[in-house]
Scaffold this motif. Sequence first.
Motif, short mmCIF file in Angstrom:
data_model
loop_
_atom_site.label_atom_id
_atom_site.label_comp_id
_atom_site.label_asym_id
_atom_site.label_seq_id
_atom_site.Cartn_x
_atom_site.Cartn_y
_atom_site.Cartn_z
N MET A 198 -2.03 5.84 1.92
CA MET A 198 -0.97 5.21 1.18
C MET A 198 -0.17 6.24 0.34
N LEU A 199 0.97 6.45 0.40
CA LEU A 199 2.05 7.28 -0.10
C LEU A 199 1.82 7.39 -1.59
N GLY A 200 1.69 8.62 -1.95
CA GLY A 200 1.65 9.00 -3.27
C GLY A 200 2.41 8.43 -4.52
N LEU A 214 7.31 -2.27 -9.05
CA LEU A 214 7.67 -1.54 -8.13
C LEU A 214 8.84 -1.82 -7.79
N PHE A 215 9.41 -2.84 -7.33
CA PHE A 215 10.53 -3.61 -7.07
C PHE A 215 11.84 -2.72 -7.92
N SER A 216 11.42 -3.03 -9.22
CA SER A 216 12.51 -2.48 -10.11
C SER A 216 12.54 -0.92 -10.27
N ILE A 245 15.12 -1.46 5.98
CA ILE A 245 14.44 -0.88 4.82
C ILE A 245 13.45 -0.15 5.28
N HIS A 246 12.46 -0.64 5.82
CA HIS A 246 11.20 0.13 5.97
C HIS A 246 11.35 1.08 7.14
N VAL A 247 12.30 0.60 8.02
CA VAL A 247 12.58 1.74 9.07
C VAL A 247 13.17 3.02 8.51
N GLU A 254 11.08 -17.82 5.83
CA GLU A 254 9.66 -17.38 6.07
C GLU A 254 9.39 -16.12 6.61
N MET A 255 8.43 -15.49 5.60
CA MET A 255 8.05 -14.07 6.08
C MET A 255 6.69 -13.84 6.04
N ASN A 256 6.29 -13.52 7.46
CA ASN A 256 5.21 -13.42 7.81
C ASN A 256 4.35 -11.70 7.73
N ASP A 266 -1.04 -9.40 -1.98
CA ASP A 266 -0.52 -9.69 -3.42
C ASP A 266 0.52 -8.70 -3.62
N LEU A 267 0.56 -7.59 -3.08
CA LEU A 267 1.73 -6.62 -3.38
C LEU A 267 2.98 -7.01 -2.96
N ALA A 268 2.76 -7.61 -1.62
CA ALA A 268 4.30 -8.16 -0.99
C ALA A 268 4.56 -9.56 -1.94
N HIS A 269 3.36 -10.13 -2.50
CA HIS A 269 4.15 -11.30 -3.09
C HIS A 269 4.73 -10.69 -4.66
N GLY A 270 4.45 -9.78 -4.99
CA GLY A 270 4.77 -9.18 -6.32
C GLY A 270 6.25 -8.65 -5.96
N LEU A 271 6.40 -7.91 -5.04
CA LEU A 271 7.83 -7.40 -4.56
C LEU A 271 8.81 -8.58 -4.13
N ILE A 272 8.32 -9.56 -3.79
CA ILE A 272 9.23 -10.62 -3.32
C ILE A 272 9.76 -11.07 -4.68
N ARG A 273 8.64 -11.35 -5.57
CA ARG A 273 8.99 -12.13 -6.83
C ARG A 273 10.17 -11.09 -7.69
C1 HEM Z 1 14.15 -0.73 -1.79
C2 HEM Z 1 13.09 -1.39 -1.32
C3 HEM Z 1 11.63 -0.98 -0.81
C4 HEM Z 1 11.20 0.41 -0.25
C5 HEM Z 1 12.21 1.88 -0.39
C6 HEM Z 1 10.06 0.30 0.15
C7 HEM Z 1 9.24 1.47 0.55
C8 HEM Z 1 7.96 1.37 0.85
C9 HEM Z 1 7.01 2.31 0.68
C10 HEM Z 1 7.52 3.83 0.32
C11 HEM Z 1 5.61 1.95 1.00
C12 HEM Z 1 4.32 2.85 0.89
C13 HEM Z 1 3.98 3.16 2.48
C14 HEM Z 1 2.74 3.87 2.54
O1 HEM Z 1 1.89 3.72 1.48
O2 HEM Z 1 2.40 4.66 3.29
C15 HEM Z 1 5.82 0.49 1.14
C16 HEM Z 1 4.76 -0.18 1.55
C17 HEM Z 1 4.75 -1.60 1.37
N1 HEM Z 1 5.96 -2.31 1.20
FE1 HEM Z 1 7.82 -1.54 0.91
N2 HEM Z 1 9.41 -0.76 0.34
C18 HEM Z 1 10.84 -1.96 -0.15
C19 HEM Z 1 10.61 -2.99 -0.32
C20 HEM Z 1 9.58 -4.05 -0.13
C21 HEM Z 1 9.59 -5.47 -0.19
C22 HEM Z 1 10.73 -6.32 -0.69
C23 HEM Z 1 8.38 -5.94 0.45
C24 HEM Z 1 7.88 -7.32 0.37
C25 HEM Z 1 8.37 -8.33 0.91
C26 HEM Z 1 7.61 -4.68 0.66
C27 HEM Z 1 6.52 -4.86 1.30
C28 HEM Z 1 5.55 -3.54 1.23
C29 HEM Z 1 4.23 -3.58 1.36
C30 HEM Z 1 3.40 -5.07 1.09
C31 HEM Z 1 3.71 -2.33 1.23
C32 HEM Z 1 2.04 -2.00 1.24
C33 HEM Z 1 1.67 -1.56 2.51
C34 HEM Z 1 1.06 -2.64 3.44
O3 HEM Z 1 0.97 -3.51 2.90
O4 HEM Z 1 0.56 -2.01 4.56
N3 HEM Z 1 8.52 -3.42 0.63
N4 HEM Z 1 7.24 0.23 0.99
#
Ligand code: HEM
Length: 181
Positions: A1-3, A74-76, A103-105, A130-132, A141-148
């Motif tokens: 997981m990234l720092g 984290l989202f903010s 975004i993740h790309v 619907e998001m799976n 839980d982290l995804a849930h919080g990011l969605i909120r």
């Molecule tokens: C500007 C918006 C976003 C950016 C820049 C971003 C970026 C990132 C980064 C850098 C990580 C860490 C990757 C790693 O640890 O190797 C990550 C992980 C993650 N992201 Fe995003 N993200 C964004 C939005 C979101 C949103 C809105 C969601 C939820 C719907 C989401 C869901 C996740 C989850 C759940 C992880 C944890 C890794 C896992 O579950 O396997 N992200 N994201």
Amino acid sequence: MLGVVFTEFMEMVETEFSFDTADEILELSGIGGDRGFTAVQDYDHNDMVRLVAALHKVTGLEIDTLIMTFGSHLFSRFRVTHAQFFDGATGSLEFLENIEEYIHVEVKKLYPNAELPTFRCIRHAPDRLEMNYSSTRPFGDLAHGLIRGCGDHFGESLNIIRNDQDGPMKVQFLITREAAV
Ligand code: HEM
């Protein structure tokens, strides 16, 4: 997981709780007294699980609540640290729908070591998504919080129904946009 996830987490602990709490959870989780996570370095995702468990021990707050709160926070922070992804964003569901294919790309290009989850999205209606979520790591839980946090950012009230399908590694989110708040 990234720092960067760790640095943001420790910063949240310092501001929402205290510097002493931050030191205490590092100690308790066996990660050590040095708070020196580096944003682009990789750490074991289990270290995050340990830090959250330690924060639960120290504060008495539930683990899922703590991770969700961190997700919103984290989202903010992403709004500030990755402002480019918000250009042209019109609403929360439109933004969420873009995580997987945009975004993740882009995140993967910025941080080739990033380990990202998969989101399969189905837009049932303009206000229903619907998001799976699927991952090899337990961060539903982290995804849930990011969605909120995303709903809050766009000033939209989201009703989120969550179905855990394989513990916190495979989660279905049924999101309805109710109204602007
Ligand atoms: C500007 C918006 C976003 C950016 C820049 C971003 C970026 C990132 C980064 C850098 C990580 C860490 C990757 C790693 O640890 O190797 C990550 C992980 C993650 N992201 Fe995003 N993200 C964004 C939005 C979101 C949103 C809105 C969601 C939820 C719907 C989401 C869901 C996740 C989850 C759940 C992880 C944890 C890794 C896992 O579950 O396997 N992200 N994201």
